[in-house]
Motif scaffolding. Structure first.
Motif, PDB file in Angstrom:
ATOM      1  N   UNK A  25       0.823  -1.210   0.000  1.00  0.00           N
ATOM      2  CA  UNK A  25       0.000   0.000   0.000  1.00  0.00           C
ATOM      3  C   UNK A  25       0.857   1.260   0.000  1.00  0.00           C
ATOM      4  N   UNK A  26       1.976   1.238   0.694  1.00  0.00           N
ATOM      5  CA  UNK A  26       2.875   2.392   0.691  1.00  0.00           C
ATOM      6  C   UNK A  26       3.457   2.624  -0.702  1.00  0.00           C
ATOM      7  N   UNK A  27       3.816   1.563  -1.394  1.00  0.00           N
ATOM      8  CA  UNK A  27       4.335   1.704  -2.755  1.00  0.00           C
ATOM      9  C   UNK A  27       3.251   2.253  -3.686  1.00  0.00           C
ATOM     10  N   UNK A  28       2.035   1.773  -3.551  1.00  0.00           N
ATOM     11  CA  UNK A  28       0.934   2.270  -4.385  1.00  0.00           C
ATOM     12  C   UNK A  28       0.688   3.751  -4.115  1.00  0.00           C
ATOM     13  N   UNK A  29       0.712   4.142  -2.834  1.00  0.00           N
ATOM     14  CA  UNK A  29       0.531   5.551  -2.501  1.00  0.00           C
ATOM     15  C   UNK A  29       1.658   6.413  -3.053  1.00  0.00           C
ATOM     16  N   UNK A  30       2.893   5.907  -3.011  1.00  0.00           N
ATOM     17  CA  UNK A  30       4.026   6.680  -3.524  1.00  0.00           C
ATOM     18  C   UNK A  30       3.939   6.854  -5.038  1.00  0.00           C
ATOM     19  N   UNK A  31       3.387   5.876  -5.734  1.00  0.00           N
ATOM     20  CA  UNK A  31       3.244   6.003  -7.179  1.00  0.00           C
ATOM     21  C   UNK A  31       2.134   7.001  -7.519  1.00  0.00           C
ATOM     22  N   UNK A  32       1.064   6.980  -6.726  1.00  0.00           N
ATOM     23  CA  UNK A  32      -0.060   7.882  -7.014  1.00  0.00           C
ATOM     24  C   UNK A  32       0.205   9.316  -6.589  1.00  0.00           C
ATOM     25  N   UNK A  33       0.974   9.500  -5.506  1.00  0.00           N
ATOM     26  CA  UNK A  33       1.257  10.839  -4.981  1.00  0.00           C
ATOM     27  C   UNK A  33       2.769  11.049  -4.927  1.00  0.00           C
TER      28      UNK A  33
END
Length: 59
Positions: A25-33
């Protein structure tokens, strides 16, 4: 005793699974933001500098 081992193994499995989901989830958030990616990279850089300075300290 076998039940205790099973329970311990279950807790270990759930803990590892929760850690993996959190990292994903942290990786997904970093890609989106992208600002979050910059913040994480900056935090890692600061942590690295602090570790290096702590190793050089005479005490």
């Amino acid at each position: 005793m076998a039940m205790l081992r099973l329970l311990a193994a279950l807790f270990v499995f759930v803990g590892i699974l929760a850690g993996c989901v959190t990292a994903l989830l942290l990786v997904i958030l970093m890609v989106r933001f992208p600002p979050l990616l910059v913040a994480v990279l900056l935090a890692c850089w600061i942590f690295n500098r602090l570790q290096k300075s702590a190793r050089k300290a005479p005490w």
